[in-house]
Motif scaffolding. Structure first.
Motif, PDB file in Angstrom:
ATOM      1  N   UNK A 197      35.945  52.501  32.494  1.00 34.83           N
ATOM      2  CA  UNK A 197      35.595  52.544  33.910  1.00 34.83           C
ATOM      3  C   UNK A 197      35.488  51.140  34.495  1.00 34.83           C
ATOM      4  N   UNK A 198      34.818  50.233  33.766  1.00 31.49           N
ATOM      5  CA  UNK A 198      34.675  48.863  34.256  1.00 31.49           C
ATOM      6  C   UNK A 198      36.024  48.165  34.355  1.00 31.49           C
ATOM      7  N   UNK A 199      36.870  48.363  33.343  1.00 33.04           N
ATOM      8  CA  UNK A 199      38.181  47.728  33.355  1.00 33.04           C
ATOM      9  C   UNK A 199      39.020  48.170  34.540  1.00 33.04           C
ATOM     10  N   UNK A 200      39.018  49.486  34.799  1.00 30.00           N
ATOM     11  CA  UNK A 200      39.779  50.002  35.930  1.00 30.00           C
ATOM     12  C   UNK A 200      39.172  49.554  37.257  1.00 30.00           C
ATOM     13  N   UNK A 201      37.857  49.564  37.348  1.00 30.26           N
ATOM     14  CA  UNK A 201      37.208  49.149  38.594  1.00 30.26           C
ATOM     15  C   UNK A 201      37.544  47.702  38.927  1.00 30.26           C
ATOM     16  N   UNK A 202      37.492  46.846  37.913  1.00 28.79           N
ATOM     17  CA  UNK A 202      37.791  45.429  38.130  1.00 28.79           C
ATOM     18  C   UNK A 202      39.255  45.245  38.533  1.00 28.79           C
ATOM     19  N   UNK A 203      40.156  45.952  37.855  1.00 29.83           N
ATOM     20  CA  UNK A 203      41.584  45.809  38.142  1.00 29.83           C
ATOM     21  C   UNK A 203      41.915  46.303  39.551  1.00 29.83           C
ATOM     22  N   UNK A 204      41.443  47.500  39.906  1.00 20.01           N
ATOM     23  CA  UNK A 204      41.774  48.052  41.215  1.00 20.01           C
ATOM     24  C   UNK A 204      41.120  47.262  42.345  1.00 20.01           C
ATOM     25  N   UNK A 205      39.872  46.832  42.122  1.00 19.83           N
ATOM     26  CA  UNK A 205      39.214  46.011  43.131  1.00 19.83           C
ATOM     27  C   UNK A 205      39.904  44.671  43.298  1.00 19.83           C
ATOM     28  N   UNK A 206      40.291  44.066  42.183  1.00 14.42           N
ATOM     29  CA  UNK A 206      40.994  42.787  42.246  1.00 14.42           C
ATOM     30  C   UNK A 206      42.344  42.907  42.918  1.00 14.42           C
ATOM     31  N   UNK A 207      43.081  43.987  42.626  1.00 15.68           N
ATOM     32  CA  UNK A 207      44.371  44.198  43.281  1.00 15.68           C
ATOM     33  C   UNK A 207      44.207  44.327  44.795  1.00 15.68           C
ATOM     34  N   UNK A 208      43.242  45.151  45.201  1.00 18.65           N
ATOM     35  CA  UNK A 208      43.027  45.365  46.630  1.00 18.65           C
ATOM     36  C   UNK A 208      42.653  44.059  47.329  1.00 18.65           C
ATOM     37  N   UNK A 209      41.844  43.233  46.656  1.00 17.93           N
ATOM     38  CA  UNK A 209      41.394  41.977  47.252  1.00 17.93           C
ATOM     39  C   UNK A 209      42.494  40.924  47.271  1.00 17.93           C
ATOM     40  N   UNK A 210      43.116  40.672  46.080  1.00 12.17           N
ATOM     41  CA  UNK A 210      44.051  39.560  45.950  1.00 12.17           C
ATOM     42  C   UNK A 210      45.418  39.855  46.548  1.00 12.17           C
ATOM     43  N   UNK A 211      45.901  41.104  46.377  1.00 15.82           N
ATOM     44  CA  UNK A 211      47.272  41.398  46.761  1.00 15.82           C
ATOM     45  C   UNK A 211      47.408  42.111  48.101  1.00 15.82           C
ATOM     46  N   UNK A 212      46.299  42.681  48.626  1.00 12.55           N
ATOM     47  CA  UNK A 212      46.393  43.425  49.876  1.00 12.55           C
ATOM     48  C   UNK A 212      45.557  42.760  50.965  1.00 12.55           C
ATOM     49  N   UNK A 213      44.230  42.796  50.820  1.00 11.66           N
ATOM     50  CA  UNK A 213      43.357  42.298  51.882  1.00 11.66           C
ATOM     51  C   UNK A 213      43.520  40.799  52.113  1.00 11.66           C
ATOM     52  N   UNK A 214      43.607  40.038  51.024  1.00  8.77           N
ATOM     53  CA  UNK A 214      43.768  38.583  51.136  1.00  8.77           C
ATOM     54  C   UNK A 214      45.125  38.136  50.617  1.00  8.77           C
TER      55      UNK A 214
END
Length: 355
Positions: A197-214
């Motif tokens: 759960x932590x691994x997926x949460x970190x990956x999906x949150x990081x993707x949304x932040x680094x590759x989409x929002x910012x």
């Protein structure tokens, strides 16, 4: 056995099946097993083309792609008489579970790459000239193999191994941007080993932040690579829900959604920052300058990205070396061989076959 190209190859198809429903040129391939380190028959390469070909070409993409990323390009070379094999990073073709939860470090990836190349050459009845074609993380074992074992020619898409002490990055932004996304992927793999759960949460949150929002500031690739705006949000959603048929724009990005396990190269690479002796050995094995002295290199990169995965000094060295080729592809990003397939095919064909 006869494939659609009318050639006979010795292969093992036990349990071999295409992992996804949208493969190109599927009926032209035979699936040849090879070992992954000491794991018998754990890897698979896709093989096509005549066994007595004068040229053998081995293709290996990187993160997060399986065989299907390079399959269309490789199939075109099989059609003009080359013996081709398509591999992938260790276990990137597995849909569920993993054989080595700890992943593979870079020397181990190099050994697996060598086992895959040997499996391809085991299909040859002649002594072909060998060309390696690599992209993204595939360049690490590609350069290892060219430096240690050797090849006749090396085709590299969009990424060159950079040694900061030899070819310093062109800007501080380049260094920070690349360290930023690599650290995100590495942390996702580390967390996933203790908690899915932590691994997926970190990956999906990081993707949304680094590759989409910012993404305008932090994404090292670009809009052609399928991470911007609504397309990027759908990409993150599909990765989380496992909708693999729609998880990526297959012509504008990787062949598979990212998973925490497939982030293992980033973890093992960044780990060497705290192990100077190991880092030095890796830099020697990955040496761009050493490989440049051993065989001609064709470097093809997409021009439409936020940052480049090479330095200007490296391009100057390639252009100054007889037999080497540099091709910048307009209107193409990190997966330039998907964005502009005709331009990339033509460049590789001229370099390998002289046509």
């Amino acid at each position: 056995c006869l494939c659609d190209l009318g050639v006979c190859v010795r292969c093992c198809v036990r349990d071999a099946r295409p992992p996804h429903p949208y493969h190109h040129h599927l009926m032209s391939w035979r699936f040849v097993r090879h070992d992954l380190l000491d794991l018998a028959d754990a890897g698979t390469i896709w093989v096509a083309g005549p066994c007595d070909a004068a040229h053998a070409m081995f293709f290996c993409a990187g993160f997060p792609c399986d065989h299907s990323s390079f399959a269309p390009l490789a199939a075109r070379f099989a059609e003009v008489g080359c013996l081709v094999g398509v591999g992938c990073m260790p276990e990137y073709d597995r849909e569920e579970g993993c054989l080595r939860p700890e992943g593979y470090d870079l020397p181990q990836i190099g050994r697996c790459f060598g086992q895959a190349v040997a499996a391809l050459l085991g299909q040859a009845t002649a002594a072909p000239k060998v060309t390696l074609v690599v992209h993204d993380w595939g360049i690490a074992p590609g350069f290892f193999h060219s430096n240690v074992v050797g090849c006749d020619k090396l085709v590299v898409f969009d990424v060159l191994p950079v040694n900061p002490k030899v070819d310093p990055p062109d800007s501080v932004y380049y260094s920070l941007c690349h360290l930023n996304y690599q650290s995100m992927f590495a942390t996702s793999f580390l967390l996933h080993r203790y908690s899915r759960a932590l691994g997926w949460a970190w990956l999906l949150g990081g993707q949304a932040l680094l590759f989409v929002l910012l993404g305008k500031w932090l994404n090292p690739a670009g809009p052609k690579d399928g991470h911007r705006g609504g397309k990027g949000l759908w990409w993150v959603y599909a990765s989380a829900t496992g909708d693999r048929a729609n998880a990526v724009d297959k012509e504008s990005g990787g062949s598979l959604p990212m998973t925490p396990y497939r982030c293992y190269p980033y973890f093992h690479a960044l780990k060497t920052l705290f192990r100077p002796a190991e880092a030095k050995a890796l830099q020697q094995g990955l040496s761009f300058d050493a490989s440049l002295a051993k065989q001609p290199i064709c470097y093809i990169y997409g021009e439409e990205k936020n940052t480049m995965f090479h330095t200007r000094a490296q391009l100057a060295k390639l252009r100054a070396k007889e037999g080497c080729v540099v091709v910048g592809v307009p209107r193409a990003g990190h997966w330039c061989y998907k964005h502009e397939p005709e331009a990339c095919y033509a460049a590789v064909k001229v370099f390998v076959l002289g046509e």
